[in-house]
Design a protein around this motif. Structure first.
Motif, PDB file in Angstrom:
ATOM      1  N   VAL A 112       0.284  -0.859   0.251  1.00 18.56           N
ATOM      2  CA  VAL A 112      -0.178   0.303   0.162  1.00 18.56           C
ATOM      3  C   VAL A 112       1.341   1.940  -0.171  1.00 18.56           C
ATOM      4  N   GLU A 113       1.190   2.008  -0.850  1.00 18.07           N
ATOM      5  CA  GLU A 113       2.254   2.951  -1.440  1.00 18.07           C
ATOM      6  C   GLU A 113       1.115   3.978  -1.209  1.00 18.07           C
ATOM      7  N   LEU A 114       1.429   4.627   0.195  1.00 16.40           N
ATOM      8  CA  LEU A 114       1.060   5.646   0.142  1.00 16.40           C
ATOM      9  C   LEU A 114       1.784   7.558   0.909  1.00 16.40           C
ATOM     10  N   GLY A 115       3.096   7.207  -0.318  1.00 20.43           N
ATOM     11  CA  GLY A 115       4.630   7.826  -0.058  1.00 20.43           C
ATOM     12  C   GLY A 115       4.839   8.972  -0.179  1.00 20.43           C
ATOM     13  N   ARG A 140     -10.239  11.957   1.795  1.00 18.62           N
ATOM     14  CA  ARG A 140      -9.384  13.051   2.422  1.00 18.62           C
ATOM     15  C   ARG A 140      -9.925  13.014   4.324  1.00 18.62           C
ATOM     16  N   ALA A 141     -11.152  13.758   3.756  1.00 16.94           N
ATOM     17  CA  ALA A 141     -11.967  13.663   5.268  1.00 16.94           C
ATOM     18  C   ALA A 141     -12.718  13.070   6.045  1.00 16.94           C
ATOM     19  N   ALA A 142     -12.858  11.622   5.123  1.00 10.37           N
ATOM     20  CA  ALA A 142     -13.011  10.224   5.929  1.00 10.37           C
ATOM     21  C   ALA A 142     -11.279   9.624   6.363  1.00 10.37           C
ATOM     22  N   LEU A 143     -10.466  10.463   5.657  1.00  7.48           N
ATOM     23  CA  LEU A 143      -9.300   9.214   6.482  1.00  7.48           C
ATOM     24  C   LEU A 143      -8.666  10.433   7.785  1.00  7.48           C
ATOM     25  N   ALA A 144      -8.826  11.795   7.390  1.00  4.56           N
ATOM     26  CA  ALA A 144      -8.716  12.311   8.715  1.00  4.56           C
ATOM     27  C   ALA A 144      -9.019  12.073   9.904  1.00  4.56           C
ATOM     28  N   ALA A 145     -11.013  12.050   9.504  1.00  2.00           N
ATOM     29  CA  ALA A 145     -11.335  11.193  10.732  1.00  2.00           C
ATOM     30  C   ALA A 145     -10.969  10.671  11.801  1.00  2.00           C
ATOM     31  N   ASN A 178      -6.908   3.658   2.712  1.00  2.12           N
ATOM     32  CA  ASN A 178      -7.070   3.488   3.552  1.00  2.12           C
ATOM     33  C   ASN A 178      -7.509   2.920   4.415  1.00  2.12           C
ATOM     34  N   ARG A 179      -8.274   1.677   5.017  1.00  2.00           N
ATOM     35  CA  ARG A 179      -8.907   1.265   5.063  1.00  2.00           C
ATOM     36  C   ARG A 179      -7.644   0.255   5.396  1.00  2.00           C
TER      37      ARG A 179
END
Length: 398
Positions: free
Chosen positions: A50-53, A306-311, A372-373
């Motif tokens: 999972v590449e989130l960088g 973005r909103a869901a991940l921040a929450a 994100n999950r």
């Protein structure tokens, strides 16, 4: 004799080569991508990483861009258009400027470097903000110019670690020829309001170029955000750079552009490498630019995620900076290095921020819902296995 000489050179190693380099280059550090992603992809099963960088668009490019790229493959034996004429004309029409105001680059990175190459050097000041994009400092140092770093807004401000336009204005000297700004900013995700920037620009001397890096501008949807592009007509010292790597999901093709006064563009053209944007990139970027429906849909998906991940991160006790980009700056405090390593072992890549002077933070790209999950699940698993508890700056549990 030659063999002995080669042996001596070999013993001297990098120090020998460094002695031949220009003084400005000796003090440089190469751009740090954060991780060897190719090696990590080989380490994990296909699709298991999972590449989130790297702040990439997880939804991929417009189908029109894919089709145009495929057609361009039939002409790989031909050089690309050295002028990028079709793409320039399309960009000029989209932004209501003249094609002579546009220069294309191998991503906006190349253009940011060229601006320093043309307009800075020994005896010249360049101003940037603390926590600004790393390339600004590299570009400045590479040409031997003097870098002046204005302090960012304090952590308790409404835009923590964001650009302080007053501090940046105060850092400008009679020797300043370039000011680098990013709106929204990488790596903080913060932004400044259009009216505030217009007031700032009016304070900048006319012989100082203000470069606004708008790599994430298409993504921003805050009511007070506004591109600097409408100010170009009134300010010949304004330069705006953009890229197709983020919102348009063409990071693998490396194509960006700058819009400025024609005289500025003409000077940049003198140092532009011939054929600097490849044929596949030119074709794909032009097609992507015309697919407004696809862009609208992918931006909406990013805003939702973005909103869901921040929450989700805030629910777990972590501080998340406000963001108008496709990434979040998350403050893990003293746990940062452990969390980054723990997630990496679980196949989730974050972007370390130590090189930006933010070792207590990680930058996390906004993935799709599944990615994100997976991030939050890996974070929960690591927290459970290690007994990790979110704490404040004093080590007190939140």
């Amino acid at each position: 004799m030659m063999g002995n000489r080669e042996s001596e050179i070999g013993k001297a190693g990098e120090a020998w080569a460094e002695a031949l380099a220009m003084p400005a280059v000796r003090g440089l550090r190469a751009y740090d991508p954060g991780h060897d992603l190719v090696a990590l992809r080989r380490r994990f099963a296909p699709g298991g990483l999972v590449e989130l960088g790297s702040n990439e668009n997880p939804y991929g490019p417009s189908p029109r861009a894919r089709e145009a790229a495929a057609v361009a493959l039939d002409e790989l034996h031909r050089y690309p258009d050295p002028l990028g004429g079709d793409l320039k004309r399309a960009l000029a029409a989209k932004h209501d400027v003249d094609a002579a105001q546009i220069i294309l680059g191998n991503g906006s990175h190349e253009l940011l470097m060229q601006l320093a190459q043309v307009f800075a050097g020994p005896g010249v000041d360049v101003v940037m903000s603390q926590f600004g994009f790393a390339v600004y400092a590299i570009a400045t140092q590479a040409v031997g110019a003097n870098l002046r770093v204005a302090p960012a807004l304090p952590c308790e401000a409404g835009m923590p670690r964001g650009h302080d336009l007053d501090a940046i204005a105060a850092a400008i000297t009679p020797a300043t020829r370039l000011v680098y700004l990013a709106n929204p900013n990488n790596p903080t995700g913060t932004w400044f309001a259009h009216d505030a920037f217009a007031a700032f620009l009016a304070r900048v001397p006319g012989d100082t170029l203000v470069v606004v890096d708008e790599a994430y501008a298409e993504i921003a949807d805050a009511p007070d955000f506004g591109s600097a592009l409408p100010l170009l007509a009134a300010h010949r010292n304004l330069v705006v750079t953009r890229t197709f790597s983020k919102a348009y999901a063409l990071a693998g093709l490396r194509v960006g552009y700058a819009i400025a006064h024609p005289d500025v563009i003409a000077l940049l053209e003198r140092v532009r490498e011939s054929f600097n944007v490849n044929a596949v990139a030119l074709a794909a970027a032009g097609a992507a630019l015309g697919d407004d429906d696809w862009l609208r849909d992918t931006l909406a998906a990013n805003a939702t995620q973005r909103a869901a991940l921040a929450a989700g991160l805030r629910e777990r006790g972590w501080r998340v900076s406000p963001s108008q980009t496709n990434f979040l700056l998350v403050e893990f405090g003293g746990h940062t290095a452990r969390i980054e390593q723990g997630l990496l072992e679980r196949g989730v890549v974050l972007r370390p921020m130590g090189g930006y002077g933010l070792p207590q933070c990680s930058r996390i790209s906004v993935g799709n819902a599944a990615e994100n999950r997976a991030l939050l699940a890996a974070l929960d698993e690591f927290a459970s296995d290690s007994g990790l508890v979110a704490t404040d700056e004093h080590g007190v549990a939140r």
